[in-house]
Design a protein around this motif. Structure first.
Motif, short mmCIF file in Angstrom:
data_model
loop_
_atom_site.label_atom_id
_atom_site.label_comp_id
_atom_site.label_asym_id
_atom_site.label_seq_id
_atom_site.Cartn_x
_atom_site.Cartn_y
_atom_site.Cartn_z
N LEU B 452 38.76 38.50 44.66
CA LEU B 452 38.18 39.84 44.52
C LEU B 452 39.20 40.91 44.87
O LEU B 452 39.32 41.93 44.19
CB LEU B 452 36.93 39.98 45.39
N SER B 453 39.97 40.66 45.96
CA SER B 453 40.97 41.67 46.33
C SER B 453 42.22 41.54 45.45
O SER B 453 42.87 42.53 45.14
CB SER B 453 41.33 41.57 47.81
N GLY B 454 42.54 40.29 45.05
CA GLY B 454 43.70 40.08 44.18
C GLY B 454 43.52 40.78 42.84
O GLY B 454 44.48 41.28 42.27
N SER B 455 42.27 40.84 42.38
CA SER B 455 42.01 41.52 41.11
C SER B 455 42.34 43.01 41.23
O SER B 455 42.86 43.62 40.30
CB SER B 455 40.53 41.37 40.71
N ALA B 768 31.93 47.69 40.25
CA ALA B 768 33.27 47.56 39.66
C ALA B 768 33.33 48.17 38.26
O ALA B 768 32.33 48.22 37.54
CB ALA B 768 33.64 46.09 39.58
N SER B 769 34.53 48.60 37.92
CA SER B 769 34.73 49.15 36.58
C SER B 769 34.94 48.00 35.61
O SER B 769 35.20 46.87 36.01
CB SER B 769 35.97 50.03 36.59
N ALA B 770 34.84 48.33 34.33
CA ALA B 770 35.05 47.31 33.29
C ALA B 770 36.47 46.77 33.38
O ALA B 770 36.72 45.59 33.17
CB ALA B 770 34.80 47.92 31.92
N GLU B 771 37.39 47.66 33.78
CA GLU B 771 38.79 47.27 33.90
C GLU B 771 38.95 46.20 34.98
O GLU B 771 39.68 45.23 34.82
CB GLU B 771 39.59 48.53 34.27
N TYR B 772 38.23 46.41 36.09
CA TYR B 772 38.30 45.44 37.19
C TYR B 772 37.70 44.11 36.77
O TYR B 772 38.28 43.04 37.02
CB TYR B 772 37.55 46.00 38.41
N LEU B 773 36.53 44.19 36.11
CA LEU B 773 35.87 42.95 35.69
C LEU B 773 36.74 42.18 34.70
O LEU B 773 36.77 40.95 34.73
CB LEU B 773 34.51 43.28 35.04
N ALA B 774 37.47 42.93 33.87
CA ALA B 774 38.33 42.27 32.89
C ALA B 774 39.43 41.47 33.57
O ALA B 774 39.96 40.52 33.00
CB ALA B 774 38.94 43.31 31.96
N ALA B 776 39.02 40.42 37.04
CA ALA B 776 38.42 39.53 38.04
C ALA B 776 37.77 38.29 37.42
O ALA B 776 37.94 37.19 37.96
CB ALA B 776 37.40 40.31 38.86
N ILE B 777 37.06 38.48 36.33
CA ILE B 777 36.31 37.33 35.79
C ILE B 777 37.25 36.23 35.28
O ILE B 777 37.10 35.06 35.66
CB ILE B 777 35.30 37.80 34.71
N PRO B 778 38.28 36.56 34.47
CA PRO B 778 39.21 35.49 34.09
C PRO B 778 39.90 34.88 35.31
O PRO B 778 40.19 33.69 35.34
CB PRO B 778 40.23 36.20 33.20
N MET B 779 40.13 35.72 36.32
CA MET B 779 40.83 35.21 37.51
C MET B 779 39.96 34.19 38.24
O MET B 779 40.43 33.13 38.64
CB MET B 779 41.15 36.39 38.43
N ILE B 780 38.68 34.52 38.41
CA ILE B 780 37.77 33.58 39.09
C ILE B 780 37.66 32.29 38.27
O ILE B 780 37.75 31.18 38.81
CB ILE B 780 36.37 34.22 39.26
N THR B 781 37.52 32.44 36.96
CA THR B 781 37.43 31.26 36.10
C THR B 781 38.69 30.41 36.23
O THR B 781 38.61 29.19 36.39
CB THR B 781 37.27 31.70 34.61
N GLY B 782 39.83 31.08 36.18
CA GLY B 782 41.10 30.36 36.28
C GLY B 782 41.24 29.64 37.60
O GLY B 782 41.61 28.46 37.65
N VAL B 783 40.92 30.36 38.69
CA VAL B 783 41.08 29.77 40.03
C VAL B 783 40.21 28.52 40.17
O VAL B 783 40.67 27.47 40.64
CB VAL B 783 40.73 30.83 41.10
#
Lengths: 244, 814
Positions: B452-455, B768-774, B776-783
């Motif tokens: 969440l913070s890395g995003s 969160a903004s759409a930019e953040y979600l764009a 964060a979500i791939p990042m969570i999936t990837g992790v």
């Protein structure tokens, strides 16, 4: 010697185990150990064979090869008509599951599983067995060993003798052609050992073929046939009681 | 009863044998500890050095910076006049000095260099408590209006510019075009207040201002004995608010009281003042959070790996207890293996951290040497070493002594009876599974926080790549009120703009004078109780188009705007949409709360697109802006921009010539706008890259830990695999069983962590903004894909290795 077979022998009807000139060599870095040397042995259905000998004579190695837990270095081995050397790993696993029941000296129960689950374990590896059939087989085998009141216990909650009886129940649950027992009383006191030996005899009387490794002469002589090994070779193969 | 020997040579040999028997596990444990702890030391040392380290001056911890909360940075400067008023009444501070830093052009013989130069009151040297290395520091008489212009240079400048010239004193050099005599060289480590390379006396306009104009200064002081920063901050804040009310810059009817209440003054340490601001605080918070996360990850990983090793030895300890081993000897034997791992890992961690801190020092010196404050020397200090030692001792106590103690003082007989050959003991087996689940839960929880913070870090990293318009040459000048009347200043600026526009090198110019963020009220809502708006207000002269503010409606300013014509304004699109969402802003009137001596009612004549340039930080790109014509709203501190198309050097040279020819003094520092922007974010960019790198490394350490634990748990079940094969299980069946059971364990851990972190995730995602979600979500999936992939590999490979053996070998496995 009765039961001796040549290396090229074909399987004979009625013979469950046929070893022909079978050898096993362990190769170390600088050392080769000949654990078994040109063993010829045939075991018929319904036999109760004890394999005896001093420590290191090759008893357990022989039992491991018979049980398809290990492979021989040379010679031939037929189990229930199947040439062991031509079997792949899956076929060996299937044969172990359907034809062989193991009883180990140190029980080898899975400590996380209950008594019922331990006995059920080999049946879960069969593809076409219904759950209800497996349940009947588990309960029946536990009935035979007198532990049907301990279904939900864990191995750690049982005595050594009881644990070995669970191991016997597991071995017979799938109605195998042969039971291979490696020092089944080695970890037990005399009372529990007697109980297990009686159980073995009872199973044999009901038609189960048994091949038991033991270093105890008294236990060995309770079998119907006595095979003795020395330095990896069969030096004695005597029928103690008529099996017919 | 005598306990006998507590540790013998044979115990030591046994310890080494245990370590050597499982080299992969030993090396993995040491590596996880070394890498994880090393990273932890690195991040903690970096954060500490940036923000919390005492500055290396006599009584350095009592030296503070005086800040206002007016600008986008947390430590803004004071208006020189207001500061001079405050200084008279402060009781909690001593040796208050003001200074003003800037880049000065130094000419010596044929050499020309730009040096960070601090114009300061002479007391700064006594405040810092440092004497000159050669010559003298600045003295009181140097500040006299008629005094000879002098300069004190830094040791590095003396070495690099003057080649250690022993006769440097009394030499005369050009500083921004005027001659000054060198009167002193300061010691090597002296760069107070941050990274200064030369010091000159502060002019009277700043040290003794007579009018409350837009002349700004920075204040430094020492805390008086008995005063804390908090106490001094409270006093300063109260004085500051009183002075603001006494010298109103805003008309009362537009909410002066409220506006002043939003302003504040405070006391800060030098490091915190330097990194301050929303951006700096966020970066520091991220670094601190990362340090804490990494440390927790290390603790969990190392703890669980060591606990797993001890777990496997429980039976061994029970046997030794049964054989009559004394309590103390058993405990020492128990912890000897893990103590060796902990100490070796700890030592390697210090070496790793030291190596990478040296690399960081080298990197900073090679990229932003001038930006580095004198206290920023990244080294592992004694307090960190003590903290590491305490951590290692605690780790060994928790992972070895406590379980060992429980075995020795518990029913070890039941442990001896528990379990059979072919499987680990039931307690050991369950403990092993619980350890993995616990580790996965904690690691997953930390991963959530990390992701969440890395995003945010990734999002901001991309924000830094979005800069303002390119090819803009820029300078800042100040038109002294003592020298230029309003009319003259206005004419001077007009003339500069005209000359720049007539020069073929440039395709337009603009002059900005920032009035700061002010309260804006649409005229029609005055007195209606509608909340006012806040926007940055800038006086402009020239072409707004060149800074990206394109005309959308109405017109730009022209020559018809004079000091006597109707006051007009141009508004940015974002502000117009907020105030008049459905109607055109053209013709509307706004009232701006600034200097009441000027007309504050402006008719909107144009609307321009939003631009990031001037007066904003990239992280707070508030686009709401009001532009006023400089002819109607004079500003004496201005930035001049000119758009160039050819070579940068030629543009610089021509730009200097035009400004010089207009007679504006002193000679000015010229820079490229985009270079400036890039330089201003290079440290932050590097910091974010560092944070991302550290986060990835922490993730890698976490994976190593999970891999080690998972692999170990499979190896511990080798005999179980042998037994199952003896009972007829096929290889595929066993592989599937183990993988499924591993996934269940990890899935359970992930589920626990997800449940715990659900409120945090929901909170972040809902706002969160759409930019953040764009991001964060791939990042969570990837992790999580990598996490499960790692688990799959950590189970599959050891199982496959065991299955490659004959079943009897697995059964005989010890």
């Amino acid at each position: 010697m009765e039961g001796a077979a040549s290396a090229d022998a074909k399987p004979e009807p009625g013979k469950i185990i046929e070893l022909g000139s079978l050898s096993k060599v362990y190769s170390g870095e600088n050392l080769e150990t000949h654990a078994l040397h040109k063993i010829n042995l045939k075991i018929k259905e319904g036999e109760y064979v004890s394999i005896a000998g001093q420590s290191g004579c090759g008893k357990s190695t022989l039992l491991s090869i018979i049980g398809l837990l290990d492979v021989c270095s040379s010679g031939s081995y037929y189990l229930a008509g199947h040439n062991a050397s031509s079997l792949n790993k899956s076929e060996r696993a299937r044969l172990r599951n359907e034809e062989i029941g193991f009883v180990f000296q140190s029980f080898n129960l899975i400590s996380d599983l209950t008594v019922y689950e331990n006995v059920e374990l080999p049946l879960t590896y069969r593809n076409n067995l219904k759950k209800s059939e497996a349940d009947c087989m588990v309960r029946a085998s536990l009935e035979v060993v007198g532990l049907s009141n301990r279904l939900d216990h864990f191995p750690s909650q049982l005595s050594g003798g009881q644990q070995q009886r669970v191991a016997v129940a597991r071995a017979i649950a799938g109605s195998p052609s042969i039971i291979l027992a490696d020092e089944p009383c080695g970890n037990l006191d005399s009372k529990n050992a007697e109980s297990i030996m009686t159980l073995m005899e009872s199973l044999n009387e009901n038609g189960t073929t048994i091949c038991m490794v033991t270093h105890d002469p008294e236990s060995a002589k309770r079998a119907k046939r006595y095979v003795e090994l020395f330095d990896g070779q069969i030096v004695t193969d005597d029928v103690l009681r008529d099996t017919t | 009863m005598s306990t006998g020997k507590v540790f013998t040579l044979s115990d030591f040999r046994y310890t080494l044998r245990l370590l050597a028997n499982r080299p992969a596990s030993t090396i993995l444990s040491i590596l996880v500890l070394a890498c994880g702890l090393g990273l932890s030391i690195f991040t903690v040392t970096t954060a500490t050095t940036f923000a919390y380290k005492d500055i290396p001056l006599p009584d350095g911890d009592s030296i503070v910076r005086l800040c206002t909360g007016e600008s986008s940075s947390a430590c803004g400067p004071f208006r020189a006049y207001e500061f001079s008023q405050i200084g008279l009444d402060v009781t909690s501070l001593d040796s208050i000095v003001v200074s003003s830093g800037s880049m000065a052009n130094i000419e010596s013989n044929s050499l020309q260099v730009d040096l960070i130069t601090t114009a300061t009151e002479w007391e700064m040297f006594s405040l810092a408590g440092v004497n000159a290395y050669m010559g003298r520091e600045l003295r009181e008489y140097d500040q006299d209006t008629e005094a000879e212009p002098v300069i004190v240079i830094g040791y590095d400048s003396w070495q690099s510019i003057f080649n250690n010239d022993p006769n440097i004193l009394d030499q005369r050099i050009r500083v921004n075009g005027s001659f000054r005599r060198i009167v002193g060289v300061m010691p090597e480590e002296y760069k107070f207040p941050a990274n200064s390379q030369a010091w000159i006396p502060l002019g009277t306009a700043k040290s003794n201002p007579l009018v409350n104009d837009e002349t700004f200064v920075t204040g430094y002081a020492r805390l008086r004995d008995g005063y804390t920063r908090k106490k001094a901050s409270a006093e300063l804040d109260s004085l500051y608010k009183r002075i603001r009310l006494q010298n109103p810059l805003e008309p009362e009817e537009y909410g002066l009281q409220n506006f002043v209440q939003t302003m504040s003054a405070n006391i800060s340490t030098l490091p915190m003042a330097l990194i301050g601001g929303r951006l700096g605080i966020m970066a520091l918070a991220a670094l601190n959070l990362l340090s804490a996360l990494v440390f927790l990850l290390v603790s969990i990983n190392v703890g669980t790996l060591l606990l797993a090793r001890i777990n496997e030895r429980i039976k061994d300890i029970a046997i030794r207890a049964a054989l009559g081993g004394s309590e103390i000897r058993l405990l020492i034997q128990t912890m000897s293996e893990n103590l060796f791992i902990a100490m070796t890992g700890g030592l390697l961690a210090i070496l790793f951290a030291g190596f990478f801190l040296d690399l960081l020092n080298l990197f900073l010196l090679s990229t932003v040497a001038e930006e580095i404050p004198f206290w920023a020397d990244f080294r592992v200090d004694a307090s960190t070493l003590i903290a590491i030692l305490i951590f290692l001792v605690l780790t060994v106590v928790v992972t070895c002594i406590i379980p060992g103690w429980k075995v020795v003082n518990g029913d070890f007989n039941s442990i001896l009876r528990d379990g059979t050959r072919g499987a680990v003991g039931i307690k050991a087996g369950r403990a092993s599974k619980n350890i993995i689940t616990l580790a996965v839960s904690l690691i997953t929880l930390l991963l959530y926080v990390g992701v969440l913070s890395g995003s945010f870090a990734l999002m901001y990293k991309s924000a830094f790549s979005v800069m303002g318009p390119p090819n803009l040459v820029k300078t800042e000048i100040s038109l002294d009120a003592n020298r230029y009347t309003n009319n003259e200043a206005s004419q001077k600026l007009g003339s500069v703009g005209q000359q720049l526009d007539q020069t073929s090198t440039f395709g337009g110019s603009i002059i900005f004078g920032s009035k700061g963020r002010l309260i804006i009220n649409p005229a029609e809502t005055i007195g209606s109780g509608v909340s006012p708006y806040v926007a940055r207000v800038q006086s402009v002269l020239g072409d707004l188009e060149i800074v990206g503010a394109s005309l959308l409606e109405g017109r730009y300013f022209d020559t018809s705007e004079t000091s006597v014509s109707q006051s007009v304004a141009i508004v940015s699109q974002s502000l117009a949409k907020r105030i008049w969402p459905s109607v055109s802003p053209i013709g509307k009137e706004i009232v701006i709360s600034y200097d009441p001596t000027e007309s504050n009612r402006h008719r909107v004549i144009g609307m321009v697109s939003d631009t990031l340039i001037s007066g904003q930080t990239i992280l707070s790109p508030q686009s709401d802006a009001v532009y006023l014509p400089i002819s109607q709203s004079l500003h004496r501190n201005v930035s001049i921009y000119a758009k160039y198309a050819g070579s940068k050097n030629e543009a610089f040279s021509t730009f200097r010539e035009v400004i010089h020819s207009s007679g504006i003094q002193p000679p000015i520092e010229v820079s490229d706008y985009k270079d400036d922007q890039e330089a201003s974010v290079v440290v932050m960019n590097s910091g974010i890259t560092l944070i991302i790198f550290c986060g990835l490394f922490a993730f890698f350490v976490a994976l190593m830990g999970i891999y080690g634990l998972s692999m170990n748990s499979v190896v511990m079940r080798t005999q179980e695999i042998g037994t199952k094969r003896a009972l007829g299980a096929t290889e595929g069946r066993i592989s599937r069983e183990f993988i499924l059971s591993g996934f269940k364990q990890v899935g359970f851990g992930v589920l626990i962590a997800s449940t715990i972190s659900l409120p945090l995730s929901l909170l972040v995602f809902s706002s969160a903004s759409a930019e953040y979600l764009a991001v964060a979500i791939p990042m969570i999936t990837g992790v999580f894909s990598i996490l499960f992939g790692c688990l799959l590999v950590s189970i599959y490979y050891p199982v496959r290795r065991i299955l490659q053996q004959e079943p009897i070998e697995a059964l005989r496995h010890q």
